[in-house]
Write a protein that holds these residues in place. Structure first.
Motif, short mmCIF file in Angstrom:
data_model
loop_
_atom_site.label_atom_id
_atom_site.label_comp_id
_atom_site.label_asym_id
_atom_site.label_seq_id
_atom_site.Cartn_x
_atom_site.Cartn_y
_atom_site.Cartn_z
N VAL A 1 13.85 0.57 -7.66
CA VAL A 1 12.50 1.05 -7.97
C VAL A 1 11.45 0.44 -7.05
O VAL A 1 10.59 1.14 -6.50
N LEU A 2 11.51 -0.87 -6.88
CA LEU A 2 10.44 -1.57 -6.15
C LEU A 2 10.29 -1.12 -4.70
O LEU A 2 9.15 -0.90 -4.24
N PRO A 3 11.38 -0.99 -3.90
CA PRO A 3 11.17 -0.53 -2.52
C PRO A 3 10.48 0.82 -2.44
O PRO A 3 9.70 1.08 -1.51
N VAL A 4 10.74 1.67 -3.41
CA VAL A 4 10.10 2.99 -3.44
C VAL A 4 8.60 2.84 -3.70
O VAL A 4 7.76 3.46 -3.02
N ILE A 5 8.25 2.00 -4.67
CA ILE A 5 6.83 1.78 -4.99
C ILE A 5 6.12 1.13 -3.81
O ILE A 5 5.01 1.55 -3.42
N TRP A 6 6.73 0.11 -3.22
CA TRP A 6 6.10 -0.56 -2.08
C TRP A 6 5.84 0.42 -0.95
O TRP A 6 4.75 0.44 -0.37
N THR A 7 6.84 1.23 -0.62
CA THR A 7 6.68 2.20 0.47
C THR A 7 5.59 3.20 0.16
O THR A 7 4.73 3.51 1.00
N ALA A 8 5.60 3.72 -1.07
CA ALA A 8 4.61 4.72 -1.45
C ALA A 8 3.20 4.14 -1.41
O ALA A 8 2.27 4.78 -0.90
N TRP A 9 3.03 2.93 -1.93
CA TRP A 9 1.70 2.34 -1.95
C TRP A 9 1.20 2.01 -0.54
O TRP A 9 0.00 2.15 -0.26
N VAL A 10 2.11 1.58 0.34
CA VAL A 10 1.69 1.32 1.72
C VAL A 10 1.22 2.61 2.38
O VAL A 10 0.17 2.65 3.04
N LEU A 11 1.98 3.68 2.22
CA LEU A 11 1.61 4.95 2.84
C LEU A 11 0.31 5.50 2.24
O LEU A 11 -0.58 5.96 2.97
N LEU A 12 0.19 5.42 0.92
CA LEU A 12 -1.03 5.93 0.27
C LEU A 12 -2.23 5.06 0.63
O LEU A 12 -3.33 5.56 0.86
N GLY A 13 -2.03 3.74 0.65
CA GLY A 13 -3.13 2.84 1.01
C GLY A 13 -3.56 3.03 2.45
O GLY A 13 -4.76 3.00 2.77
N GLN B 1 -3.27 5.80 4.20
CA GLN B 1 -3.97 7.08 4.29
C GLN B 1 -5.40 6.97 3.77
O GLN B 1 -6.32 7.59 4.31
N ALA B 2 -5.60 6.15 2.73
CA ALA B 2 -6.94 6.01 2.14
C ALA B 2 -7.75 4.88 2.77
O ALA B 2 -8.89 4.66 2.37
N GLY B 3 -7.16 4.16 3.72
CA GLY B 3 -7.86 3.03 4.31
C GLY B 3 -8.07 1.89 3.34
O GLY B 3 -9.07 1.16 3.43
N ALA B 4 -7.12 1.70 2.43
CA ALA B 4 -7.28 0.70 1.38
C ALA B 4 -6.22 -0.40 1.44
O ALA B 4 -6.04 -1.14 0.47
N LEU B 5 -5.52 -0.53 2.56
CA LEU B 5 -4.45 -1.51 2.64
C LEU B 5 -4.96 -2.95 2.54
O LEU B 5 -4.23 -3.84 2.10
N PRO C 1 -11.37 9.83 -8.19
CA PRO C 1 -10.07 10.15 -7.58
C PRO C 1 -9.77 9.30 -6.35
O PRO C 1 -9.57 9.81 -5.25
N GLY C 2 -9.75 7.99 -6.52
CA GLY C 2 -9.49 7.10 -5.40
C GLY C 2 -8.01 6.84 -5.23
O GLY C 2 -7.16 7.45 -5.90
N PRO C 3 -7.65 5.92 -4.34
CA PRO C 3 -6.23 5.64 -4.11
C PRO C 3 -5.52 5.08 -5.33
O PRO C 3 -4.31 5.25 -5.47
N GLU C 4 -6.25 4.43 -6.24
CA GLU C 4 -5.60 3.87 -7.43
C GLU C 4 -4.95 4.96 -8.29
O GLU C 4 -3.91 4.73 -8.92
N ALA C 5 -5.56 6.15 -8.34
CA ALA C 5 -4.96 7.25 -9.09
C ALA C 5 -3.62 7.64 -8.47
O ALA C 5 -2.63 7.89 -9.17
#
Length: 337
Positions: free
Chosen positions: A51-63, A65-69, A176-180
């Motif tokens: 589960v965790l590698p999937v979440i980490w990858t998704a959050w990095v990509l989404l962050g 894209q949103a400039g929120a890393l 509707p920010g990156p947290e959503a």
């Protein structure tokens, strides 16, 4: 972005958890039942790696894209630290103090990553007190998430609910920010894991899953609070908070060692009576649906929050009703965990 944030982690976590489960079984990394267990067969432990590698990858990509890393990077790094410490604990018990120190470090890193003017309690407290109370609450949430992971599907379904619930509330509030998107990715990954963890479970999260998931879910709730949604953010996890906190206080009053495993949570008592994990989890999800409706209602009618404790108390009363007796092994009735 939102459909992809939900669906892609679901598919990825479902696939990766299957691979991880096979590897854990091959290496004999098994949770073997004992007198405090709610399962009756040796089951692979460590499904958090699916589960965790999937979440980490998704959050990095989404962050990215949103400039929120810049804000999420420290949180992801801290959750990776917790995963490593918790995996060590899964393999060979780590004393409570080093585990608590790692959690405190992770919580501190997460709070330092928040904007300096973000008041989680909406200005009711000065900034130092605001941060201290948030740190204590977050630290407790990380631990209770681990304590509550005791039956098939419970933590996976709760993670799905909280991730999707935070996302929905942010969207309803017009934020509707990156947290959503993070919430939807968390929910999707949890749904993929549930395909392997629903009764009868073929793999358990282990501490490597439950501790970092509690940390990441707690961060989502805190960011929602910082956006002004402190009341809905307090309502969504109310069942988990109530079950874990009431059980802890009862054990403290009896002078027991609260860090040791036990079978006194309300959900465990319900399983003892029903001998079915899925029925208990479905009852929790029904109460969660009520909590989500109440949380959404508070966006325009704060007084609606009064219904939340009523829903949780009704669930706890249902779980505790009837005499508590020695557990009947599920397989004696032909019912696997």
């Amino acid at each position: 972005m939102y459909p992809a944030a939900l669906l892609l982690p679901w598919l990825a976590a479902r696939f990766l958890t299957g691979r991880v489960t096979a590897e854990l079984r091959r290496r004999q990394v098994l949770d073997r039942p004992n007198h405090r267990s709610s399962h009756t067969l040796p089951t692979p432990r460590g499904g958090g790696w699916g589960v965790l590698p999937v979440i980490w990858t998704a959050w990095v990509l989404l962050g990215w894209q949103a400039g929120a890393l810049a804000g999420t990077g420290p949180v992801l790094a801290a959750s990776a630290l917790l995963a490593l410490v918790s995996w060590a604990d899964d393999m060979r018990p780590v004393p409570p103090l080093p585990r608590l120190a790692a959690q405190a470090l992770a919580v501190t890193a997460g709070l330092l990553a928040l904007p300096g003017d973000a008041l989680l309690f909406q200005g009711l407290l000065p900034l130092p007190a605001d941060r201290l109370l948030a740190a204590l609450g977050w630290l407790w949430f990380v631990n209770l998430y681990n304590f509550m992971d005791g039956i098939d599907g419970i933590t996976g379904s709760q993670t799905l609910f909280l991730g999707a619930g935070v996302a929905l509330l942010l969207l309803l509030a017009g934020q509707p920010g990156p947290e959503a998107a993070y919430g939807l990715a968390l929910a999707g990954a949890a749904a993929g894991f549930l395909a392997w963890n629903w009764r009868p479970a073929r793999v358990f999260l282990g501490d490597v899953g439950s501790v970092p998931l509690g940390y990441l879910t707690g961060w989502l709730l805190l960011t929602a609070a910082a956006e002004g949604l402190w009341l809905p953010a307090a309502i969504l996890p109310l069942y988990y908070l109530a079950d874990a906190t009431v059980t802890l206080l009862r054990r403290l009053l009896r002078g027991e060692r609260v860090w040791q495993p036990h079978r006194e949570h309300f959900y465990q008592r319900a399983v003892d009576r029903l001998c079915r994990h899925d029925r208990v989890v479905l009852a929790i999800l029904a109460a969660d649906a009520v909590l989500l409706a109440v949380a959404a209602a508070t966006l325009s009618r704060p007084w609606a929050a009064l219904a939340a404790p009523v829903a949780v108390l009704a669930l706890l009363a249902w779980m505790a009703r009837g005499p508590l007796h020695a557990r009947v092994a599920e397989n004696s009735r032909g019912l696997p965990r």
